[in-house]
Design an enzyme around this catalytic site. Structure first.
Site, PDB file in Angstrom:
ATOM      1  N   ASP A  59       0.886  -1.169  -0.051  1.00 41.76           N
ATOM      2  CA  ASP A  59       0.140  -0.289   0.025  1.00 41.76           C
ATOM      3  C   ASP A  59       0.811   1.057   0.078  1.00 41.76           C
ATOM      4  OD1 ASP A  59      -2.384  -1.721   0.203  1.00 41.76           O
ATOM      5  OD2 ASP A  59      -2.919  -1.188   2.204  1.00 41.76           O
ATOM      6  N   ASP A 107     -15.028  -2.903  -1.850  1.00 43.16           N
ATOM      7  CA  ASP A 107     -14.909  -2.758  -0.452  1.00 43.16           C
ATOM      8  C   ASP A 107     -16.022  -2.560   0.238  1.00 43.16           C
ATOM      9  OD1 ASP A 107     -12.090  -2.896  -1.423  1.00 43.16           O
ATOM     10  OD2 ASP A 107     -12.048  -0.536  -1.567  1.00 43.16           O
TER      11      ASP A 107
END
EC number: 5.3.1.16
Length: 239
Positions: A8, A129
């Site tokens: 990330d 998500d």
């Protein structure tokens, strides 16, 4: 089963968030390129990269880092975060990205999504998500009124072949994946699923493999060494 070590990106560094909270970040490696090389060295066959800055801004803000990673490793790299136009998609492919993950755009810009799927077919992945069962967008800062199941069904109709499903409440927690939500998703659509969020042990990975989940994204567990990358790659080869 495919194993996807996660990188990330935030402000050019490799970080981990807790439950998607930007205020709860931990820097895992100041050099994401070095981290990618480490993952490849220890057996990774693919990499999963999220541009966290891009997810919030709506445009790729770590493109130069992504390009350097693609040049540094020989394994396929998939990237998500802030990709909301065909120009952005094409730019990522031009720097060596193998597959592109669309999230917010999949919910709010179906025309763009349909065009991308038509042009690039299986190279386009959709990231769903979920927060309490509803789809979160724009770097998880906004929660919509559409359920993750309904969005997955829409994606299937459009021709999307792969979904990355993340339960935000599990992300960065090492609390185990949300098996219940994944099972419901499997029953609802016939799309390849990549599970993300909460994976903490080899047992978690084996459980997902037993469910015939296509792939699993592993982040914090690799950085905190609750999962050994070489071991998990070997285990999933034998399954």
């Amino acid at each position: 089963m495919e194993i996807f070590p996660a990188i990330d990106l935030k402000e050019g560094r490799c970080v981990r968030l807790y439950q998607g909270e930007f205020s709860k970040e931990t820097v895992m490696n100041e050099d994401p390129v070095a981290q990618a090389i480490i993952f490849e060295k220890f057996g990774a066959k693919r990499l999963h990269i999220v541009d966290l800055d891009g997810a919030v801004a709506g445009e790729s803000l770590n493109l130069s880092v992504i390009e350097r990673i693609c040049k540094a490793v020989r394994i396929p790299v998939q990237v998500g975060g802030g990709i909301r136009s065909l120009v952005a998609v094409e730019k990522l492919f031009s720097v060596g990205v193998d597959k592109v993950i669309l999230g917010t755009a999949a919910l709010y810009d179906k025309t763009f999504l349909e065009e991308a799927v038509l042009l690039y077919k299986e190279k386009i992945i959709v990231g769903i998500d979920a927060k309490n069962g509803f789809v979160a967008t724009r770097g998880w800062l906004d929660v919509s009124e559409i359920s993750y199941i309904d969005l997955a069904k829409q994606m299937e109709k459009i021709g999307v072949q792969t979904i990355v499903f993340t339960d935000i409440s599990k992300d960065g927690t090492l609390a185990g994946p949300n098996i219940e939500q994944l099972e419901l998703l499997q029953k609802s659509v016939a799309i390849r699923l990549i599970a993300s969020g909460g994976v903490a042990s080899i047992q978690d990975v084996k459980k997902l493999n037993d469910m015939n989940i296509y792939g699993v994204i592993i982040g914090k567990a690799l950085y905190e060494k609750t999962i050994d990358l070489e071991e998990v790659v070997e285990v999933t080869k034998l399954c």
